[in-house]
Scaffold this motif. Structure first.
Motif, PDB file in Angstrom:
ATOM      1  N   LEU A 284     -26.059  59.877 -43.844  1.00  0.00           N
ATOM      2  CA  LEU A 284     -25.774  58.871 -44.852  1.00  0.00           C
ATOM      3  C   LEU A 284     -24.544  59.250 -45.658  1.00  0.00           C
ATOM      4  O   LEU A 284     -24.014  60.363 -45.551  1.00  0.00           O
ATOM      5  N   THR A 285     -24.087  58.342 -46.451  1.00  0.00           N
ATOM      6  CA  THR A 285     -22.960  58.608 -47.346  1.00  0.00           C
ATOM      7  C   THR A 285     -23.462  58.747 -48.768  1.00  0.00           C
ATOM      8  O   THR A 285     -24.584  58.320 -49.101  1.00  0.00           O
ATOM      9  N   GLU A 286     -22.653  59.345 -49.630  1.00  0.00           N
ATOM     10  CA  GLU A 286     -23.029  59.479 -51.032  1.00  0.00           C
ATOM     11  C   GLU A 286     -23.050  58.113 -51.693  1.00  0.00           C
ATOM     12  O   GLU A 286     -22.251  57.236 -51.373  1.00  0.00           O
TER      13      GLU A 286
ATOM     14  N   THR B  66     -32.305  49.976 -49.154  1.00  0.00           N
ATOM     15  CA  THR B  66     -31.240  50.774 -49.750  1.00  0.00           C
ATOM     16  C   THR B  66     -31.751  52.181 -50.015  1.00  0.00           C
ATOM     17  O   THR B  66     -32.833  52.357 -50.597  1.00  0.00           O
TER      18      THR B  66
ATOM     19  N   ALA C 135     -27.813  65.421 -51.753  1.00  0.00           N
ATOM     20  CA  ALA C 135     -26.723  65.124 -50.832  1.00  0.00           C
ATOM     21  C   ALA C 135     -26.845  65.850 -49.508  1.00  0.00           C
ATOM     22  O   ALA C 135     -26.232  65.455 -48.533  1.00  0.00           O
TER      23      ALA C 135
ATOM     24  N   THR D 173     -30.296  62.873 -44.526  1.00  0.00           N
ATOM     25  CA  THR D 173     -29.224  62.457 -45.430  1.00  0.00           C
ATOM     26  C   THR D 173     -27.855  62.817 -44.894  1.00  0.00           C
ATOM     27  O   THR D 173     -26.842  62.267 -45.340  1.00  0.00           O
ATOM     28  N   THR D 174     -27.812  63.732 -43.931  1.00  0.00           N
ATOM     29  CA  THR D 174     -26.518  64.073 -43.331  1.00  0.00           C
ATOM     30  C   THR D 174     -25.914  62.898 -42.567  1.00  0.00           C
ATOM     31  O   THR D 174     -24.722  62.890 -42.264  1.00  0.00           O
TER      32      THR D 174
ATOM     33  N   ARG E  44     -30.382  55.774 -51.754  1.00  0.00           N
ATOM     34  CA  ARG E  44     -29.321  56.358 -52.580  1.00  0.00           C
ATOM     35  C   ARG E  44     -29.265  57.868 -52.360  1.00  0.00           C
ATOM     36  O   ARG E  44     -30.287  58.538 -52.352  1.00  0.00           O
ATOM     37  N   VAL E  45     -28.052  58.345 -52.192  1.00  0.00           N
ATOM     38  CA  VAL E  45     -27.819  59.766 -52.012  1.00  0.00           C
ATOM     39  C   VAL E  45     -26.973  60.248 -53.182  1.00  0.00           C
ATOM     40  O   VAL E  45     -25.966  59.611 -53.551  1.00  0.00           O
TER      41      VAL E  45
ATOM     42  N   MET F 254     -24.377  62.159 -55.602  1.00  0.00           N
ATOM     43  CA  MET F 254     -22.993  62.568 -55.436  1.00  0.00           C
ATOM     44  C   MET F 254     -22.933  64.084 -55.315  1.00  0.00           C
ATOM     45  O   MET F 254     -23.782  64.811 -55.843  1.00  0.00           O
ATOM     46  N   SER F 255     -21.932  64.613 -54.614  1.00  0.00           N
ATOM     47  CA  SER F 255     -21.800  66.055 -54.419  1.00  0.00           C
ATOM     48  C   SER F 255     -21.757  66.759 -55.756  1.00  0.00           C
ATOM     49  O   SER F 255     -21.050  66.342 -56.683  1.00  0.00           O
TER      50      SER F 255
ATOM     51  N   ASN G 268     -26.726  53.424 -49.805  1.00  0.00           N
ATOM     52  CA  ASN G 268     -26.623  53.150 -48.372  1.00  0.00           C
ATOM     53  C   ASN G 268     -27.498  51.937 -48.049  1.00  0.00           C
ATOM     54  O   ASN G 268     -28.725  51.998 -48.164  1.00  0.00           O
TER      55      ASN G 268
END
Length: 835
Positions: free
Chosen positions: A723-725, A747, A680, A720-721, A749-750, A752-753, A728
């Motif tokens: 992008l969203t979790e 696509t 993330a 990745t900063t 993928r990031v 989840m926190s 994407n």
């Protein structure tokens, strides 16, 4: 049309700007404006109708029949015109044909007269009557003050080929004046008779007296006066005015003869209509028709005057049977079979016009639908239309096809305003920059600093939106300025023996004046051609530069050059008439295979090409200059207008590589993107792919970009900063400014926190060595490759040997060759993770 060989495949350039027909200007009227063409109701309603055909200046058809038209098309426009009239005489109820003069271009060349003879014989063989007259190109001495009774009549080719004895074979022939240069015919149609007066170049007082007598002897006949010079376009290129000689005819013949209701002339480049009121208070409609300076020397256009005696109106149509007959693969966007300008398709009223001298005039028994519409249908039937224009505005200054062999490319850019002495225009292809010559070194004592400016003004399909403009140029006052390459610039001594392509964008200033601005130059390879070995003496331009592009006193572009074989002398190209305050793209292409230099103006090849010429001679160490001529070893005759970006290429190229063409953006792809979920925070996904060199790759909504390298590949970092979790969905495009390709979606993928990114454990020890790492190409969305998850772009997978991808990003990139595959970099500490 000549097809210039290209080094790369390209599309045909077909500029939509209507400069090829700029000479066909639409006239306005001083009094009594004619109306639009007849309404549909009138068109469909049977009426008493017949047609009169008008052949304007055919001089270039006669001159270039053997050198251009027959070789390129297999036909000659002149003969196609007369064949079409003969074949469709019944369809059009054609009563008579008039020729307006300038039958040939060079009076002393027999072959041109023979071409004209063959064309007009077609009408004779079909029993179709016509009149013909001599224009200024058809007499040996066309001095305006020398009249027809002063000619050496025995030495006039017009009389030898088209003398009155030839006319006398037609049943309509009425007689000729004592010189034989002037004749009249009487034709009958729909129960009425009309008299046609055909007056040749510069009718004398005796000729005017004869013409008045002819009209007096036929007091009830409507008269159509044809001569080469009567009305002209006004100074604005649109309005119609009476010429000086036309005023002589008005005062000595037209005004006091109410029977003259229509005059027809050529000579002046364009088309316009003027209506004047004669001494009896009636309207005389005066029509100029001349397309010789337009595309292909007139492109075969002729006029059809439909006389509708029932509705008391004349409907005019302008059509080209030659356009309709051209092979489809020869057509350009300038090839339209029907011209619709207000002075090309119009109507004018005849109601009551003949009451004063022919009170019994009226319709005949014919019942025909519109014949002018039938003429339009005839040239349009089976015509599939011209190729669609493929002009696309550039997205930014980089949006041009980069051509190998480019020697110099001066792209105008910078702050608008005065270009200071010593100010520089960069050569973006090399190191041959242009510099504004100082006033002191220019040799123009009258020049001022403000005479050269950078302007936000350019041809609409030039990659550069700016130009350099030269104001206040005055040949009489010796005021000029110019830009020059340095004495040691590489382009100065460029070898163009294998041909060349020179492109530039130019515009004449709105107040361009023939007396002070003609014969000026926009682009010159400076020097002195008289010093080139083998150069023969010439009455004209013997000490001029080896090559130059300029403007004539008739506002024609002239390209003059000395080829590699200087013993052949200089060769020239000439365009049609160029309008002021209008941008033109000029491409000059020398092709050694054909030994021809072709000038293209806005994509259309000009008719008058330079032949038997290969390459270009030059004087060593002499610069290229923009903005003035160079003659007698000094600058002179400054350009009055603007010059846009200019490029010199060392071989012939075609429209697909010109500056008006755009690079292809369709070959854009993403060949690598992350297969695994990313952490993330503080990670970078590397995307890679293929594209168009110099194009900019961007992602919609993200402030990241990359430039496609010369080898057609690109890599792009996505933190990745940004992008969203979760998933994407990213849309990538390549392009130049606002001109973009179709989007390609991937696509990423990031995680989840708080959730660790997935890892792969160490492989079990093995007695067998693991194979070398290999990479799998990224499957793109919808490509049917099962390597990616459903709804994802897919991605690289670990090797069969179990080696974890993140730790081998750089190695795999190297193996993939040039960064075409993705890499994943972790900036965060990898403590606690398996490697």
């Amino acid at each position: 049309m000549r097809q210039t060989p290209t080094r790369r495949a390209g599309t045909r350039h077909a500029a939509p700007i209507a400069l090829a027909l700029a000479a066909a200007v639409a006239g306005t009227l001083l009094t009594g404006a004619p109306s639009a063409p007849a309404s549909a109701a009138t068109v469909d309603e049977p009426a008493s109708r017949f047609t009169l055909a008008v052949l304007p200046d055919t001089q270039f058809y006669s001159r270039y029949a053997d050198s251009n038209f027959e070789p390129d098309y297999g036909t000659n426009p002149f003969k196609v015109q007369t064949q079409w009239l003969a074949e469709n005489a019944d369809e059009l109820n054609l009563a008579f044909t008039t020729h307006l003069g300038d039958v040939v271009d060079q009076v002393g060349v027999d072959r041109q007269w023979q071409v004209a003879d063959e064309a007009m014989s077609v009408l004779e063989d079909a029993g179709s009557s016509y009149s013909i007259l001599a224009g200024n190109h058809d007499v040996r001495d066309s001095t305006s003050t020398r009249y027809d009774d002063e000619y050496d009549l025995e030495n006039e080719p017009f009389l030898r080929y088209f003398g009155p004895e030839r006319d006398s074979q037609q049943g309509t022939f009425g007689g000729a004046d004592p010189t034989g240069m002037n004749r009249y015919h009487v034709f009958e149609a729909e129960g009425q008779q009309f008299l046609v007066l055909a007056l040749s170049w510069r009718a004398s007082d005796a000729t005017l007296a004869w013409a008045n007598q002819v009209i007096e002897e036929h007091p009830t006949l409507p008269v159509i006066l044809t001569s080469h010079d009567i009305v002209a376009p006004g100074s604005d290129g649109v309005s119609a005015v009476t010429s000086g000689y036309g005023e002589r005819l008005w005062n000595g013949l037209i005004a006091d003869n109410d029977q003259i209701f229509l005059t027809l002339n050529g000579h002046f480049h364009g088309s316009s209509v003027l209506q004047r009121t004669n001494s009896a208070g009636n309207t005389v409609t005066q029509v100029l028709i001349d397309y010789q300076m337009a595309y292909e020397g007139g492109n075969g256009y002729l006029s059809i005057f439909e006389f509708d005696l029932t509705n008391e109106v004349i409907d005019v149509a302008t059509v080209s049977p030659w356009v309709a007959a051209k092979p489809a693969d020869r057509l350009t966007s300038y090839d339209v079979p029907v011209l619709d300008g207000p002075s090309q398709r119009f109507s004018f009223d005849l109601a009551g016009r003949f009451d004063g001298f022919a009170p019994d005039f009226g319709p005949g028994t014919g019942a025909l639908p519109s014949l002018s519409e039938r003429a339009i249908d005839l040239v349009s039937e089976g015509f599939d239309g011209v190729p669609p224009a493929q002009d696309v505005a550039a997205g930014n200054p980089d949006d041009y096809v980069d051509v190998e062999g480019t020697l110099a490319h001066w792209q105008i850019s910078g702050e608008t305003g005065v270009l200071d002495e010593g100010g520089r225009i960069e050569d973006i292809a090399g190191d041959s920059d242009l510099v504004r010559a100082t006033i002191a070194e220019s040799g123009s004592a009258a020049a001022q600093p403000e005479d050269v400016t950078i302007e936000d003004d350019a041809y609409p399909y030039s990659p550069s939106a700016q130009s350099v403009c030269f104001d206040n140029s005055d040949n009489q006052a010796g005021r000029f300025s110019y830009l020059t390459t340095a004495p040691d610039a590489a382009v100065n001594d460029a070898d163009l023996s294998n041909g060349y392509t020179i492109e530039t964008f130019v515009k004449l200033d709105a107040d361009w004046d023939v007396d002070v601005n003609s014969w000026s130059k926009a682009l010159v390879r400076s020097g002195n051609r008289s010093q080139i070995e083998g150069m023969p003496w010439s009455q004209w331009d013997y000490t001029a530069s080896p090559a130059a592009l300029g403007i004539s006193n008739l506002r024609e572009f002239q390209w003059t050059e000395v080829g590699v074989d200087a013993t052949k002398g200089d060769k020239t190209n000439w365009s049609g008439e160029i309008m002021v305050d209008t941008w033109s793209h000029v491409a000059i292409v020398n092709d050694p295979e054909t030994a021809e230099t072709t000038m293209y103006v806005n994509g259309a090849p000009v008719l008058r090409t330079a032949q038997d010429t290969i390459g270009m001679s030059f004087n060593e160490g002499m610069p290229w200059i923009i903005g003035s001529d160079w003659v007698d070893d000094a600058a002179t005759n400054g350009w009055h207008g603007c010059v846009g970006e200019t490029r010199i290429v060392d071989h012939p190229i075609g429209p697909g590589e010109w500056l008006t063409a755009r690079p292809d953006l369709s070959a854009f792809g993403v060949t690598a993107s992350p297969a695994d979920e990313l952490p993330a925070a503080d990670a970078v996904a590397l995307l890679a792919g293929t594209g168009t060199p110099r194009a900019n790759v961007t992602i919609d909504g993200l402030d990241v970009s990359a430039v496609v390298t010369d080898d057609g590949t690109w890599t792009l970092e996505v933190p990745t900063t940004l992008l969203t979790e979760g998933a994407n969905q990213l849309a990538l495009t390549q392009g130049f400014g606002e001109r973009r390709s179709e989007a390609v979606e991937v696509t990423i993928r990031v995680a989840m926190s708080g959730e660790p990114a997935p890892t792969t454990s160490e492989p079990e020890p093995s007695d067998t060595a693991s194979p070398a790492p290999t990479a799998t190409q990224v499957p793109l969305p919808g490509n049917g490759n099962d390597g990616g998850r459903d709804g994802e772009a897919g991605g690289l997978t670990p090797t069969d040997g179990g080696i974890v991808w993140p730790t081998l990003a750089v190695a795999l990139l190297a193996l993939a060759g040039g960064g075409a595959l993705l890499a994943l970099r972790h900036r965060a500490a990898r403590a606690g993770r398996s490697n």
